[in-house]
Design an enzyme around this catalytic site. Structure first.
Site, PDB file in Angstrom:
ATOM      1  N   HIS A 101       0.788  -0.963  -0.068  1.00 36.60           N
ATOM      2  CA  HIS A 101       0.107   0.158  -0.065  1.00 36.60           C
ATOM      3  C   HIS A 101       0.794   1.194   0.134  1.00 36.60           C
ATOM      4  O   HIS A 101       2.033   1.287   0.210  1.00 36.60           O
ATOM      5  CB  HIS A 101      -0.918   0.126   1.416  1.00 36.60           C
ATOM      6  CG  HIS A 101      -0.157   0.165   2.441  1.00 36.60           C
ATOM      7  ND1 HIS A 101       0.665  -0.963   2.939  1.00 36.60           N
ATOM      8  CD2 HIS A 101       0.060   1.182   3.429  1.00 36.60           C
ATOM      9  CE1 HIS A 101       1.153  -0.676   4.234  1.00 36.60           C
ATOM     10  NE2 HIS A 101       0.751   0.800   4.358  1.00 36.60           N
ATOM     11  N   ASP A 103       0.362   5.047   2.072  1.00 30.88           N
ATOM     12  CA  ASP A 103      -0.463   5.297   3.087  1.00 30.88           C
ATOM     13  C   ASP A 103      -1.758   6.000   2.936  1.00 30.88           C
ATOM     14  O   ASP A 103      -1.597   6.998   2.203  1.00 30.88           O
ATOM     15  CB  ASP A 103       0.360   5.885   4.431  1.00 30.88           C
ATOM     16  CG  ASP A 103       1.309   4.935   4.634  1.00 30.88           C
ATOM     17  OD1 ASP A 103       1.007   3.778   4.889  1.00 30.88           O
ATOM     18  OD2 ASP A 103       2.399   5.697   5.148  1.00 30.88           O
ATOM     19  N   HIS A 246       4.693   0.464   0.160  1.00 33.90           N
ATOM     20  CA  HIS A 246       5.366  -0.428   1.000  1.00 33.90           C
ATOM     21  C   HIS A 246       4.888  -1.641   1.584  1.00 33.90           C
ATOM     22  O   HIS A 246       3.466  -1.497   1.456  1.00 33.90           O
ATOM     23  CB  HIS A 246       5.900   0.322   2.103  1.00 33.90           C
ATOM     24  CG  HIS A 246       5.075   1.197   2.964  1.00 33.90           C
ATOM     25  ND1 HIS A 246       4.436   2.406   2.434  1.00 33.90           N
ATOM     26  CD2 HIS A 246       4.724   0.801   4.011  1.00 33.90           C
ATOM     27  CE1 HIS A 246       3.587   2.781   3.489  1.00 33.90           C
ATOM     28  NE2 HIS A 246       3.631   1.867   4.497  1.00 33.90           N
ATOM     29  N   ARG A 261       4.789   5.909  14.426  1.00 33.59           N
ATOM     30  CA  ARG A 261       4.707   6.494  12.982  1.00 33.59           C
ATOM     31  C   ARG A 261       4.248   7.865  13.168  1.00 33.59           C
ATOM     32  O   ARG A 261       3.110   8.147  13.771  1.00 33.59           O
ATOM     33  CB  ARG A 261       3.947   5.749  12.174  1.00 33.59           C
ATOM     34  CG  ARG A 261       4.472   6.033  10.656  1.00 33.59           C
ATOM     35  CD  ARG A 261       3.690   5.278   9.568  1.00 33.59           C
ATOM     36  NE  ARG A 261       2.293   5.959   9.174  1.00 33.59           N
ATOM     37  CZ  ARG A 261       1.464   5.584   8.465  1.00 33.59           C
ATOM     38  NH1 ARG A 261       1.489   4.254   8.145  1.00 33.59           N
ATOM     39  NH2 ARG A 261       0.475   6.258   8.229  1.00 33.59           N
TER      40      ARG A 261
HETATM   41  C1  SIN Z   1       3.050   1.141   7.810  1.00 31.21           C
HETATM   42  O1  SIN Z   1       2.594   0.728   6.816  1.00 31.21           O
HETATM   43  O2  SIN Z   1       3.328   2.284   8.339  1.00 31.21           O
HETATM   44  C2  SIN Z   1       3.917   0.142   8.554  1.00 31.21           C
HETATM   45  C3  SIN Z   1       5.267  -0.252   7.911  1.00 31.21           C
HETATM   46  C4  SIN Z   1       6.091  -1.188   8.949  1.00 31.21           C
HETATM   47  O3  SIN Z   1       5.833  -1.501   9.937  1.00 31.21           O
HETATM   48  O4  SIN Z   1       7.136  -1.436   8.397  1.00 31.21           O
END
Ligand code: SIN
Length: 270
Positions: A101, A103, A246, A261
């Site tokens: 995805h 974000d 990612h 995050r």
């Molecule tokens: C996310 O999608 O923000 C998580 C990425 C991760 O945990 O590496």
């Protein structure tokens, strides 16, 4: 004369660089900010090692690059609503982001960037994969580029967040964005659909839309477009959601992987 020159080490020719020589818990000088911004624009995702951040310094780092976004799908920390915990342990039934995805593309204005800080990582595993949507777009045939140009697609948060919310009244965003997005800073084109949020291409029948989306998802999974980041305690990843996707790999259960995050505001995709 003192300089704040950083070392930028590319990890592949297409995507990803590690940056050395900066303590991100301290305010960035103009020179440091410019180098980090330029590296992000060039490499699309950048990584830092051995950082020590609290929530205030994490938010300050994000704010250096734009306003912070309150996550529309997951509640932030009580005292720091802009900070989302990313945590998995032996009790976890799912982890955040283990499907490809970009974000919050369900938002009408999806975020520019995300900054993930992980002080606790498993002994092995727990890597994150990043894919360059510029590289994926560039590898399409001219005829396919022409076909996709001008199409739009629906991105829905409902099926992503409904299963993990306890609030039946909560509504999640659903938005329509171009299938091919032009990056507002670099001017480069990239694929802007992803298998987590995108549900259909506007104006196509379901079978046609599903077939095109499945083709694009499979195309983006080509590892020639990827970089794989191996976390260490105190690593930070900062990615540009406008030109990357990612996926967090959950191959470390029942070990602990934990951090925070922040998400930086973007602009309406063009
Ligand atoms: C996310 O999608 O923000 C998580 C990425 C991760 O945990 O590496």
């Amino acid at each position: 004369m003192t300089t704040d020159m950083l070392e930028v080490k590319p990890m592949t020719l297409r995507i990803g660089a590690e940056i050395f020589g900066v303590d991100l818990s301290k305010p960035l000088s103009n020179q440091q900010f410019e180098q980090i911004h330029d590296a992000l624009m060039k490499h699309q995702v950048i990584f830092f090692r051995d950082q020590k951040m609290d929530h205030e310094s994490h938010k300050a780092l994000g704010r250096a690059f734009g306003d912070l976004v309150i996550h529309t799908g997951v509640k932030g920390l009580d005292d720091h609503p802009e900070v989302v915990a990313i945590h998995a342990d032996e009790n976890s039934k799912f982890v955040a982001g283990d499907n490809w995805h970009s974000d919050l593309t369900c938002n009408e204005i999806p975020p520019m960037g995300s900054i993930l800080y992980l002080p606790i990582v498993p002994e092995v595993g727990g890597d994150t994969l990043f894919a360059s949507m510029y590289a994926a777009y560039d590898a399409l045939s001219d005829k396919m580029k022409d076909y996709l140009d001008g199409l739009t697609a629906v991105h829905d948060g409902e099926h992503v967040y409904r299963p993990i919310t306890n609030d039946p009244d909560k509504r999640f965003p659903c938005s329509t964005h171009p299938v091919i997005r032009t990056h507002p800073v670099t001017g480069k084109k990239g694929i802007f659909v992803n298998s987590s949020y995108t549900t259909k291409i506007v104006g196509l029948g379901k079978d046609e839309s599903d077939a095109i989306l499945q083709f694009l998802y499979k195309h983006c999974m080509n590892s020639n477009f990827h970089v794989r980041f191996r976390w260490q305690p105190g690593s930070i990843a900062f990615w540009d959601n406008r030109c990357t996707q990612h996926q967090a790999i959950w191959d470390y259960f029942p070990q602990v992987r934990s951090g925070f995050r922040v998400t930086v505001a973007g602009e309406k995709p063009q």
